[in-house]
Design a protein around this motif. Structure first.
Motif, mmCIF file in Angstrom:
data_model
loop_
_atom_site.group_PDB
_atom_site.id
_atom_site.type_symbol
_atom_site.label_atom_id
_atom_site.label_comp_id
_atom_site.label_asym_id
_atom_site.label_seq_id
_atom_site.Cartn_x
_atom_site.Cartn_y
_atom_site.Cartn_z
ATOM 1 N N ALA A 223 6.107 8.454 1.234
ATOM 2 C CA ALA A 223 5.166 7.290 1.610
ATOM 3 C C ALA A 223 5.175 6.921 3.089
ATOM 4 C CB ALA A 223 5.385 6.017 0.427
ATOM 5 N N ALA A 224 6.387 7.149 3.426
ATOM 6 C CA ALA A 224 6.799 6.898 4.862
ATOM 7 C C ALA A 224 7.815 8.003 5.600
ATOM 8 C CB ALA A 224 7.800 5.667 4.878
ATOM 9 N N PRO A 225 6.880 9.247 6.042
ATOM 10 C CA PRO A 225 7.594 10.361 6.414
ATOM 11 C C PRO A 225 8.397 10.163 7.623
ATOM 12 C CG PRO A 225 5.201 10.620 5.924
ATOM 13 C CD PRO A 225 5.447 9.288 5.871
ATOM 14 N N ASP A 226 8.287 9.339 8.447
ATOM 15 C CA ASP A 226 9.000 9.114 9.661
ATOM 16 C C ASP A 226 10.223 8.006 9.302
ATOM 17 O OD1 ASP A 226 7.308 10.742 10.926
ATOM 18 O OD2 ASP A 226 6.169 8.859 11.732
ATOM 19 N N GLY A 227 10.274 7.586 8.095
ATOM 20 C CA GLY A 227 11.610 6.762 7.688
ATOM 21 C C GLY A 227 10.981 5.433 7.908
ATOM 22 N N VAL A 228 11.916 4.517 7.592
ATOM 23 C CA VAL A 228 11.620 2.856 7.493
ATOM 24 C C VAL A 228 12.550 2.140 8.481
ATOM 25 C CG1 VAL A 228 11.073 2.980 5.189
ATOM 26 C CG2 VAL A 228 13.406 2.256 5.668
ATOM 27 N N ASP A 229 12.247 1.084 9.091
ATOM 28 C CA ASP A 229 13.070 0.336 10.007
ATOM 29 C C ASP A 229 13.902 -0.578 9.585
ATOM 30 O OD1 ASP A 229 11.177 0.862 12.837
ATOM 31 O OD2 ASP A 229 9.819 0.556 11.131
ATOM 32 N N LYS A 250 15.075 5.081 9.723
ATOM 33 C CA LYS A 250 15.212 5.611 11.233
ATOM 34 C C LYS A 250 16.406 5.095 11.797
ATOM 35 C CE LYS A 250 10.107 4.559 11.468
ATOM 36 N NZ LYS A 250 9.199 4.113 12.097
ATOM 37 N N PRO A 251 16.746 6.107 13.011
ATOM 38 C CA PRO A 251 17.676 5.957 13.815
ATOM 39 C C PRO A 251 17.622 4.302 14.239
ATOM 40 C CG PRO A 251 17.067 7.859 14.283
ATOM 41 C CD PRO A 251 15.961 7.175 13.368
ATOM 42 N N PHE A 252 18.753 3.733 14.410
ATOM 43 C CA PHE A 252 18.990 2.236 14.789
ATOM 44 C C PHE A 252 18.482 1.196 13.765
ATOM 45 C CE2 PHE A 252 18.212 4.984 18.641
ATOM 46 C CZ PHE A 252 19.765 5.127 18.859
ATOM 47 N N GLY A 253 18.111 1.898 12.453
ATOM 48 C CA GLY A 253 17.357 0.896 11.664
ATOM 49 C C GLY A 253 18.572 0.043 11.049
ATOM 50 N N GLN A 254 18.320 -1.163 10.228
ATOM 51 C CA GLN A 254 19.047 -2.213 9.837
ATOM 52 C C GLN A 254 18.886 -2.303 8.302
ATOM 53 O OE1 GLN A 254 19.497 -5.826 12.172
ATOM 54 N NE2 GLN A 254 17.644 -5.076 12.954
ATOM 55 N N ILE A 255 19.978 -2.548 7.460
ATOM 56 C CA ILE A 255 20.179 -2.786 6.161
ATOM 57 C C ILE A 255 20.680 -3.885 5.955
ATOM 58 C CG2 ILE A 255 21.058 -1.793 3.815
ATOM 59 C CD1 ILE A 255 21.332 1.060 5.635
ATOM 60 N N VAL A 256 20.315 -4.512 4.756
ATOM 61 C CA VAL A 256 20.918 -6.040 4.519
ATOM 62 C C VAL A 256 20.956 -6.023 2.900
ATOM 63 C CG1 VAL A 256 18.518 -7.166 4.402
ATOM 64 C CG2 VAL A 256 20.611 -8.417 4.551
ATOM 65 N N ALA A 257 21.949 -6.220 2.435
ATOM 66 C CA ALA A 257 22.383 -6.187 0.962
ATOM 67 C C ALA A 257 22.858 -7.499 0.459
ATOM 68 C CB ALA A 257 23.494 -5.298 0.730
ATOM 69 N N ILE A 258 22.519 -7.606 -1.021
ATOM 70 C CA ILE A 258 23.067 -8.899 -1.534
ATOM 71 C C ILE A 258 24.126 -8.850 -2.631
ATOM 72 C CG2 ILE A 258 20.986 -10.222 -0.448
ATOM 73 C CD1 ILE A 258 19.931 -9.901 -3.703
ATOM 74 N N ASP A 259 24.218 -7.365 -2.979
ATOM 75 C CA ASP A 259 24.843 -7.301 -4.401
ATOM 76 C C ASP A 259 26.404 -7.352 -4.098
ATOM 77 O OD1 ASP A 259 24.572 -4.872 -2.965
ATOM 78 O OD2 ASP A 259 24.667 -3.883 -4.837
ATOM 79 N N ASP A 260 27.110 -7.014 -4.854
ATOM 80 C CA ASP A 260 28.678 -6.981 -4.869
ATOM 81 C C ASP A 260 29.378 -5.813 -5.471
ATOM 82 O OD1 ASP A 260 28.797 -9.903 -4.633
ATOM 83 O OD2 ASP A 260 27.742 -9.949 -6.399
ATOM 84 N N PRO A 261 29.118 -4.543 -4.516
ATOM 85 C CA PRO A 261 29.785 -3.357 -4.969
ATOM 86 C C PRO A 261 31.490 -3.626 -4.569
ATOM 87 C CG PRO A 261 28.777 -3.309 -2.623
ATOM 88 C CD PRO A 261 28.376 -4.512 -3.072
ATOM 89 N N HIS A 262 32.192 -2.841 -5.560
ATOM 90 C CA HIS A 262 33.777 -3.037 -5.437
ATOM 91 C C HIS A 262 34.282 -2.161 -4.137
ATOM 92 C CE1 HIS A 262 33.957 -4.957 -9.296
ATOM 93 N NE2 HIS A 262 33.578 -4.007 -9.813
#
Length: 348
Positions: A223-229, A250-262
């Motif tokens: 759906a987004a061949p160039d990746g996501v921001d 994408k390079p320099f992209g950002q990820i925000v998470a809310i779960d609790d991985p060990h």
């Protein structure tokens, strides 16, 4: 709608509440129990709220199953109700005000007739919503708003692609709406795996819906061949999730998470110079930060958007009245992992 109590009469000294006294599976008969406990005392910045409706979130399920109750503990991290008393330093609300809020994780919760809550994390209830439909919003709206605008720094002029993993859940359902209304140039891709959840995500305004049940990266990149921001996720603990996010971003992209991985290995983010953020809606109240009042402002802003018809409630399951049986039923729905939007329990 007015309070169920006569404002001329003094407040009672005790009240009904639902909570837990031991960690039990949800099918245990005493997973949640009712009790009569003292009406909470209020501090200088507190409101005492007569609770009319609550909703159940994953945090309720996690706390009930794993957190030591230390006796009898009242859960509940969403509520809508009426202010019946206020502390000496309160300036934001008068008695009789209709409010909604998510509360604080280190104080007794909303599954009770009355709750004490700091005014700085309370908002004006959307006038256009019922108590139940309003109670669906606070925790997830605060989480989504802080993730989008505090962490990812989106604005009304931002452009790019946002991926919301698990978009049919409570946070995803309000995040889609907030992103489309307040960052309208952002393309929103939501993930959902069942026809009914995919339809729900589309109905909320997502530009694309992809299936997360198979190869997430492959499906998103189709759906987004160039990746996501930007990526929002409540599923970073899933095996292979971080590797998928690195492929998708994408390079320099950002990820925000809310779960609790060990455990979380984020070394692979370095190759694309990706940023990882944690969003924890309770951080402001738990740490008593100087900007706690920002949550009051966020909730008031969301109420405005709702009353303008630009954002709608995410409530999909409505149970009544508030009591152990219906709260157990709500916990069971949330715990199934198949809930769409939010489950609310009210006295309406």
């Amino acid at each position: 709608m007015t309070s169920t109590r006569n404002p001329e009469q003094p407040l009672p000294s005790s009240m009904a509440a639902v909570g837990y006294s031991a960690n039990r599976p949800i099918d245990a008969p005493d997973a949640l129990i009712s009790s009569t406990i003292p009406v909470p005392k209020i501090g200088p910045h507190d409101l005492l709220v007569e609770v009319r409706a609550v909703s159940v979130n994953p945090v309720d399920v996690k706390q009930r199953a794993h957190a030591n109750p230390g006796g009898f503990r009242v859960l509940g991290y969403d509520a809508a109700g009426v202010v019946v008393a206020r502390g000496e330093s309160v300036t934001l609300f008068e008695e009789g005000a209709h409010v909604y809020y998510a509360g604080a994780i280190d104080r007794p919760g909303s599954n009770a007739h009355y709750q004490a809550v700091d005014e700085r994390i309370v908002g004006r209830k959307p006038a256009s919503l019922s108590w139940a439909d309003a109670a669906a919003l606070p925790l997830t709206a605060l989480t989504a708003y802080e993730a989008l605008f505090d962490k990812l720094q989106l604005t009304e002029t931002s452009s790019g692609t946002l991926l919301i993993v698990g978009a049919a859940g409570g946070v995803g359902s309000i995040m889609i709406q907030l992103a489309k209304v307040l960052a309208p140039r952002v393309r929103v891709i939501g993930t959902a795996s069942r026809p009914e959840t995919q339809d729900w995500v589309r109905s909320l305004g997502a530009d694309e819906v992809v299936d997360h049940a198979g190869d997430l990266a492959e499906n998103v990149l189709a759906a987004a061949p160039d990746g996501v921001d930007w990526i929002f996720t409540a599923a970073s603990a899933k095996p292979g999730a971080v590797d998928s996010y690195v492929r998708i971003a994408k390079p320099f992209g950002q990820i925000v998470a809310i779960d609790d991985p060990h455990h979380l290995d984020v070394v692979s983010l370095k190759g694309k110079a990706l940023s990882w953020h944690w969003e924890f809606m309770f951080a402001r109240s738990l740490r008593q930060t100087a900007d706690m009042i920002e949550q009051h402002r966020i909730l008031d802003r969301v109420a405005e958007l709702v009353d303008e018809g630009r954002v709608r409630t995410t409530a999909t399951e409505r149970l009544s009245p508030i009591g152990p049986q219906n709260l157990i039923a709500a916990h069971r729905i949330v715990e199934s992992g198949r809930a769409i939007g939010k489950v609310v329990v009210s006295d309406e």
